[in-house]
Motif scaffolding. Sequence first.
Motif, PDB file in Angstrom:
ATOM      1  N   THR A  81      -3.597 -53.905  54.101  1.00 39.70           N
ATOM      2  CA  THR A  81      -2.909 -53.122  54.891  1.00 39.70           C
ATOM      3  C   THR A  81      -1.707 -53.925  55.755  1.00 39.70           C
ATOM      4  O   THR A  81      -0.582 -53.291  55.960  1.00 39.70           O
ATOM      5  CB  THR A  81      -3.954 -52.620  56.014  1.00 39.70           C
ATOM      6  OG1 THR A  81      -4.529 -53.848  56.586  1.00 39.70           O
ATOM      7  CG2 THR A  81      -4.832 -51.815  55.411  1.00 39.70           C
ATOM      8  N   LYS A  94      -8.780 -55.556  67.683  1.00 38.77           N
ATOM      9  CA  LYS A  94      -7.537 -54.810  67.576  1.00 38.77           C
ATOM     10  C   LYS A  94      -6.961 -54.647  66.231  1.00 38.77           C
ATOM     11  O   LYS A  94      -6.489 -53.799  65.627  1.00 38.77           O
ATOM     12  CB  LYS A  94      -6.520 -54.973  68.745  1.00 38.77           C
ATOM     13  CG  LYS A  94      -5.940 -55.995  68.604  1.00 38.77           C
ATOM     14  CD  LYS A  94      -4.627 -56.488  69.512  1.00 38.77           C
ATOM     15  CE  LYS A  94      -3.900 -57.599  69.268  1.00 38.77           C
ATOM     16  NZ  LYS A  94      -2.498 -57.698  69.554  1.00 38.77           N
ATOM     17  N   ASP A  97      -9.426 -52.788  64.102  1.00 36.80           N
ATOM     18  CA  ASP A  97      -9.029 -51.126  64.366  1.00 36.80           C
ATOM     19  C   ASP A  97      -7.794 -50.757  63.852  1.00 36.80           C
ATOM     20  O   ASP A  97      -7.749 -49.746  63.121  1.00 36.80           O
ATOM     21  CB  ASP A  97      -9.099 -51.236  65.735  1.00 36.80           C
ATOM     22  CG  ASP A  97     -10.261 -51.373  66.464  1.00 36.80           C
ATOM     23  OD1 ASP A  97     -11.367 -51.336  65.702  1.00 36.80           O
ATOM     24  OD2 ASP A  97     -10.501 -51.535  67.914  1.00 36.80           O
ATOM     25  N   LYS A  98      -6.755 -51.583  63.723  1.00 37.52           N
ATOM     26  CA  LYS A  98      -5.470 -51.213  63.295  1.00 37.52           C
ATOM     27  C   LYS A  98      -5.650 -51.244  61.608  1.00 37.52           C
ATOM     28  O   LYS A  98      -5.055 -50.124  61.067  1.00 37.52           O
ATOM     29  CB  LYS A  98      -4.445 -52.388  63.610  1.00 37.52           C
ATOM     30  CG  LYS A  98      -3.017 -52.160  62.848  1.00 37.52           C
ATOM     31  CD  LYS A  98      -2.307 -53.173  63.307  1.00 37.52           C
ATOM     32  CE  LYS A  98      -0.720 -53.039  62.405  1.00 37.52           C
ATOM     33  NZ  LYS A  98       0.159 -54.291  62.982  1.00 37.52           N
ATOM     34  N   GLU A 100      -8.498 -50.356  60.167  1.00 35.72           N
ATOM     35  CA  GLU A 100      -9.350 -49.044  59.888  1.00 35.72           C
ATOM     36  C   GLU A 100      -8.220 -47.687  60.074  1.00 35.72           C
ATOM     37  O   GLU A 100      -8.541 -46.970  59.330  1.00 35.72           O
ATOM     38  CB  GLU A 100     -10.466 -48.911  61.107  1.00 35.72           C
ATOM     39  CG  GLU A 100     -11.280 -47.807  60.738  1.00 35.72           C
ATOM     40  CD  GLU A 100     -11.991 -47.763  59.301  1.00 35.72           C
ATOM     41  OE1 GLU A 100     -11.778 -46.804  58.796  1.00 35.72           O
ATOM     42  OE2 GLU A 100     -12.580 -48.776  58.868  1.00 35.72           O
ATOM     43  N   GLN A 101      -7.473 -47.939  61.106  1.00 36.91           N
ATOM     44  CA  GLN A 101      -6.630 -46.647  61.203  1.00 36.91           C
ATOM     45  C   GLN A 101      -5.395 -46.440  59.913  1.00 36.91           C
ATOM     46  O   GLN A 101      -5.171 -45.401  59.618  1.00 36.91           O
ATOM     47  CB  GLN A 101      -5.641 -46.917  62.540  1.00 36.91           C
ATOM     48  CG  GLN A 101      -4.731 -45.618  62.666  1.00 36.91           C
ATOM     49  CD  GLN A 101      -5.520 -44.311  63.191  1.00 36.91           C
ATOM     50  OE1 GLN A 101      -6.534 -44.255  63.881  1.00 36.91           O
ATOM     51  NE2 GLN A 101      -5.192 -43.214  62.234  1.00 36.91           N
ATOM     52  N   ARG A 103      -6.098 -47.532  57.011  1.00 39.58           N
ATOM     53  CA  ARG A 103      -7.042 -46.881  56.127  1.00 39.58           C
ATOM     54  C   ARG A 103      -7.154 -45.287  55.988  1.00 39.58           C
ATOM     55  O   ARG A 103      -6.906 -44.618  54.892  1.00 39.58           O
ATOM     56  CB  ARG A 103      -8.278 -47.554  55.849  1.00 39.58           C
ATOM     57  CG  ARG A 103      -9.394 -47.030  55.121  1.00 39.58           C
ATOM     58  CD  ARG A 103     -10.741 -47.871  55.341  1.00 39.58           C
ATOM     59  NE  ARG A 103     -11.766 -47.039  54.274  1.00 39.58           N
ATOM     60  CZ  ARG A 103     -12.372 -45.758  54.804  1.00 39.58           C
ATOM     61  NH1 ARG A 103     -12.029 -45.218  55.779  1.00 39.58           N
ATOM     62  NH2 ARG A 103     -13.277 -45.344  53.791  1.00 39.58           N
ATOM     63  N   LYS A 104      -7.476 -44.819  57.267  1.00 36.53           N
ATOM     64  CA  LYS A 104      -7.459 -43.256  57.545  1.00 36.53           C
ATOM     65  C   LYS A 104      -6.253 -42.718  57.131  1.00 36.53           C
ATOM     66  O   LYS A 104      -6.159 -41.817  56.464  1.00 36.53           O
ATOM     67  CB  LYS A 104      -8.126 -43.031  58.898  1.00 36.53           C
ATOM     68  CG  LYS A 104      -9.480 -43.577  59.188  1.00 36.53           C
ATOM     69  CD  LYS A 104      -9.578 -43.178  60.653  1.00 36.53           C
ATOM     70  CE  LYS A 104     -11.057 -43.683  61.166  1.00 36.53           C
ATOM     71  NZ  LYS A 104     -11.225 -43.865  62.485  1.00 36.53           N
ATOM     72  N   ASP A 105      -5.193 -43.359  57.669  1.00 34.12           N
ATOM     73  CA  ASP A 105      -3.837 -42.548  57.166  1.00 34.12           C
ATOM     74  C   ASP A 105      -3.516 -42.522  55.706  1.00 34.12           C
ATOM     75  O   ASP A 105      -3.348 -41.844  55.154  1.00 34.12           O
ATOM     76  CB  ASP A 105      -2.686 -43.420  58.020  1.00 34.12           C
ATOM     77  CG  ASP A 105      -2.769 -43.321  59.420  1.00 34.12           C
ATOM     78  OD1 ASP A 105      -3.676 -42.649  59.892  1.00 34.12           O
ATOM     79  OD2 ASP A 105      -2.319 -44.099  59.972  1.00 34.12           O
ATOM     80  N   ASN A 108      -5.666 -39.862  54.176  1.00 34.63           N
ATOM     81  CA  ASN A 108      -5.328 -38.661  54.754  1.00 34.63           C
ATOM     82  C   ASN A 108      -3.921 -38.080  54.021  1.00 34.63           C
ATOM     83  O   ASN A 108      -3.639 -36.855  54.090  1.00 34.63           O
ATOM     84  CB  ASN A 108      -5.137 -38.482  56.205  1.00 34.63           C
ATOM     85  CG  ASN A 108      -6.666 -38.521  56.891  1.00 34.63           C
ATOM     86  OD1 ASN A 108      -7.470 -38.026  56.322  1.00 34.63           O
ATOM     87  ND2 ASN A 108      -6.715 -38.994  58.088  1.00 34.63           N
TER      88      ASN A 108
END
Length: 109
Positions: A81, A94, A97-98, A100-101, A103-105, A108
Amino acid sequence: MIKYDVRFLEQAKEFLDNLDEKTREKILFNIWKSREVNDPELFKKLSGEIWEFRTRHKGKQLRLFAFWDKRDDKSTLVIATHGLVKKTQKTPKKEIDKAEQLRKDYFNN
């Protein structure tokens, strides 16, 4: 035997592009090596679904965050990432978390 392929998201490519050539080569060498051997010094689970490629070079701790994409039963992908030069013992929340975000993007899209 190679266990997985690695793909780089744009932020991971930018991180690598901004490093000097020797450092970038060392990180890529460790990533390719981690595909063949189980070594937590090279590739380690951080939390949840987030992992990190670990490289130590010239006294610096370099990290490239990643996650697994096992949707295709023919090949297993690890998606890098983004990266950072680690300045403290503990990985900043953070940054996890970045990852993880991202990964979600990724899932999706």
